[in-house]
Motif scaffolding. Structure first.
Motif, PDB file in Angstrom:
ATOM      1  N   SER A 233     -10.766  -4.810  -0.174  1.00 54.47           N
ATOM      2  CA  SER A 233     -10.172  -4.416   1.100  1.00 54.47           C
ATOM      3  C   SER A 233      -9.759  -5.637   1.914  1.00 54.47           C
ATOM      4  CB  SER A 233     -11.174  -3.562   1.889  1.00 54.47           C
ATOM      5  OG  SER A 233     -10.654  -3.190   3.144  1.00 54.47           O
ATOM      6  N   GLN A 234     -10.581  -6.682   1.867  1.00 56.64           N
ATOM      7  CA  GLN A 234     -10.229  -7.909   2.585  1.00 56.64           C
ATOM      8  C   GLN A 234      -8.975  -8.561   2.012  1.00 56.64           C
ATOM      9  OE1 GLN A 234     -13.985 -10.234   2.580  1.00 56.64           O
ATOM     10  NE2 GLN A 234     -13.833 -10.113   4.796  1.00 56.64           N
ATOM     11  N   ARG A 235      -8.864  -8.536   0.678  1.00 56.12           N
ATOM     12  CA  ARG A 235      -7.700  -9.170   0.042  1.00 56.12           C
ATOM     13  C   ARG A 235      -6.418  -8.410   0.317  1.00 56.12           C
ATOM     14  NH1 ARG A 235     -11.224  -9.415  -4.389  1.00 56.12           N
ATOM     15  NH2 ARG A 235     -10.102  -7.680  -5.361  1.00 56.12           N
ATOM     16  N   SER A 236      -6.495  -7.078   0.186  1.00 55.97           N
ATOM     17  CA  SER A 236      -5.276  -6.269   0.222  1.00 55.97           C
ATOM     18  C   SER A 236      -4.987  -5.645   1.575  1.00 55.97           C
ATOM     19  CB  SER A 236      -5.375  -5.145  -0.821  1.00 55.97           C
ATOM     20  OG  SER A 236      -6.405  -4.227  -0.472  1.00 55.97           O
ATOM     21  N   GLY A 237      -6.007  -5.583   2.450  1.00 56.72           N
ATOM     22  CA  GLY A 237      -5.835  -4.887   3.717  1.00 56.72           C
ATOM     23  C   GLY A 237      -5.938  -3.381   3.592  1.00 56.72           C
ATOM     24  N   ALA A 238      -6.330  -2.867   2.395  1.00 60.08           N
ATOM     25  CA  ALA A 238      -6.461  -1.420   2.191  1.00 60.08           C
ATOM     26  C   ALA A 238      -7.639  -0.882   2.991  1.00 60.08           C
ATOM     27  CB  ALA A 238      -6.660  -1.108   0.706  1.00 60.08           C
ATOM     28  N   PRO A 239      -7.509   0.317   3.550  1.00 66.02           N
ATOM     29  CA  PRO A 239      -8.625   0.877   4.333  1.00 66.02           C
ATOM     30  C   PRO A 239      -9.817   1.206   3.449  1.00 66.02           C
ATOM     31  CG  PRO A 239      -6.882   2.507   4.050  1.00 66.02           C
ATOM     32  CD  PRO A 239      -6.338   1.210   3.520  1.00 66.02           C
TER      33      PRO A 239
ATOM     34  N   ASP B 170      -9.483   3.238  -0.025  1.00 65.42           N
ATOM     35  CA  ASP B 170      -8.132   3.597   0.425  1.00 65.42           C
ATOM     36  C   ASP B 170      -8.160   4.805   1.371  1.00 65.42           C
ATOM     37  OD1 ASP B 170      -6.733   1.589  -1.161  1.00 65.42           O
ATOM     38  OD2 ASP B 170      -7.307   2.802  -2.892  1.00 65.42           O
TER      39      ASP B 170
ATOM     40  N   ASP C 226      -8.656   5.895   5.470  1.00 65.44           N
ATOM     41  CA  ASP C 226      -8.787   5.464   6.859  1.00 65.44           C
ATOM     42  C   ASP C 226      -9.752   6.380   7.611  1.00 65.44           C
ATOM     43  OD1 ASP C 226      -7.367   7.803   7.352  1.00 65.44           O
ATOM     44  OD2 ASP C 226      -5.486   6.775   7.833  1.00 65.44           O
TER      45      ASP C 226
ATOM     46  N   ARG D  56     -13.115  -2.447   9.801  1.00 70.95           N
ATOM     47  CA  ARG D  56     -12.256  -3.038  10.832  1.00 70.95           C
ATOM     48  C   ARG D  56     -12.310  -4.551  10.616  1.00 70.95           C
ATOM     49  NH1 ARG D  56     -11.979   1.587  14.055  1.00 70.95           N
ATOM     50  NH2 ARG D  56     -13.794   2.931  13.782  1.00 70.95           N
ATOM     51  N   LEU D  57     -11.404  -5.015   9.770  1.00 70.47           N
ATOM     52  CA  LEU D  57     -11.503  -6.378   9.267  1.00 70.47           C
ATOM     53  C   LEU D  57     -11.355  -7.420  10.367  1.00 70.47           C
ATOM     54  CD1 LEU D  57      -9.539  -5.993   5.909  1.00 70.47           C
ATOM     55  CD2 LEU D  57     -11.976  -5.727   6.351  1.00 70.47           C
ATOM     56  N   ASP D  58     -10.719  -7.017  11.480  1.00 70.16           N
ATOM     57  CA  ASP D  58     -10.578  -7.970  12.577  1.00 70.16           C
ATOM     58  C   ASP D  58     -11.850  -8.070  13.420  1.00 70.16           C
ATOM     59  OD1 ASP D  58     -10.171  -5.339  13.322  1.00 70.16           O
ATOM     60  OD2 ASP D  58      -8.925  -5.852  15.043  1.00 70.16           O
TER      61      ASP D  58
END
Length: 317
Positions: free
Chosen positions: A175-181, A240, A242, A283-285
């Motif tokens: 998820s961190q690499r791809s931004g996938a939920p 994947d 949300d 919520r990666l941010d």
């Protein structure tokens, strides 16, 4: 002794062993796909792809038991597809049989180096293909049982905490690499201590098994995972997915557990049970690691219980 015979009846893994094997046929020539479909459709679930990228997508989503893979294709060839399958934690245990018109020793050696388990020459004999597929499916089934036994919860037959922790680390990194939920559900059986005190621990074990089976049957994709987190608590990992999708599935699971534990369904003397569910969404941010995802789900589980139980809560509050 067959390990399958030692599984508790009605467990998700035991049920999975009864389904038809899944085959993925990958060939850029539709006539070959159609031929192999006719050979296997009566006793296998057959998926098909005509290019390498689609094959990788289907392999990840459907988790086939074996892949019949053409070597020469436009774009990604079979060797590259096999290498990518081997590099992915979700697909690296799927056996690959190459179908190729090129049977020189160097090509075969390269295919074995990138991870294939066998080669079948074109034009192929359907009896040979069936025999080779049967052999490798048997080996795959035995390997799966041994691997899963290590990661299996003995009471419920679903994944254990160890398996969940390993998958969570893998999916968090992806998820961190791809931004996938990525979402997680923490699920707790309501008033379980009272249930045990009233109906006894044997009925308590039966209750936990039935809740696990209801949760497992309620998941909608092969990549979703349900595990026993401890005691009467369960966890679902949803790739994947949300927050909206996780909240929707959590509500469906809450309803399903209540329906599947009704006395009329179980034949048990005890009443239907309910569960409370907390949703966490990556919520990666804001999150520093996978533990933060579980903390959010646990926080929302507490909110669900505080609201009166038999409910679902999500979001940051």
């Amino acid at each position: 002794m067959d390990l399958a015979q030692t599984l508790p009846p009605g467990t998700p893994l035991g049920d999975a062993l009864e389904r038809r094997p899944r085959l993925l046929v990958v060939d850029d020539q539709p006539v070959n796909v159609q031929l192999l479909y006719r050979v296997f459709a009566s006793d296998h679930q057959v998926f098909a792809a005509t290019d390498g990228l689609k094959a990788l997508e289907i392999a990840r989503q459907q988790q086939p038991d074996l892949i019949l893979l053409d070597v020469v294709m436009p774009g990604l060839d079979g060797f590259e597809v096999c290498q990518r399958l081997q590099a992915d934690e979700l697909t690296h245990d799927i056996p690959v049989i190459f179908l190729t018109a090129n049977s020189d020793p160097d090509s075969e050696a390269h295919g074995l180096d990138v991870g294939a388990v066998d080669f079948i020459g074109k034009p192929f004999n359907t009896k040979v293909v069936r025999a080779r597929v049967k052999t490798h499916l048997t080996l795959k089934r035995q390997g799966d049982l041994l691997r899963r036994w290590v990661f299996l919860d003995g009471l419920t037959g679903i994944a254990n905490r160890r398996h969940f922790d390993e998958r969570l680390a893998i999916e968090w990194a992806r998820s961190q690499r791809s931004g996938a939920p990525l979402s997680a559900l923490l699920i707790d059986v309501d008033h379980f201590k009272r249930f045990n005190d009233t109906h006894g621990h044997q009925n308590g074990d039966d209750c936990v098994r039935r809740v696990a089976a209801a949760l497992a049957s309620g998941l909608q994709r092969p990549t979703d995972l349900v595990a026993r987190y401890g005691g009467e608590e369960f966890v679902c990992l949803l790739t994947d997915t949300d927050e909206y999708g996780a909240l929707h599935l959590a509500e469906l699971l809450r309803q399903r557990v209540h329906q599947e534990t009704q006395p009329g369904v179980t034949g048990a003397a005890w009443p239907a049970v309910t569960v409370s569910i907390g949703v966490g969404c990556a919520r990666l941010d804001l999150m520093h690691g996978a533990d933060d995802l579980l903390r959010e789900a646990d926080h929302n589980l507490y909110r669900a219980k505080k609201a009166g139980r038999n409910s679902v809560r999500a979001g940051v509050a």
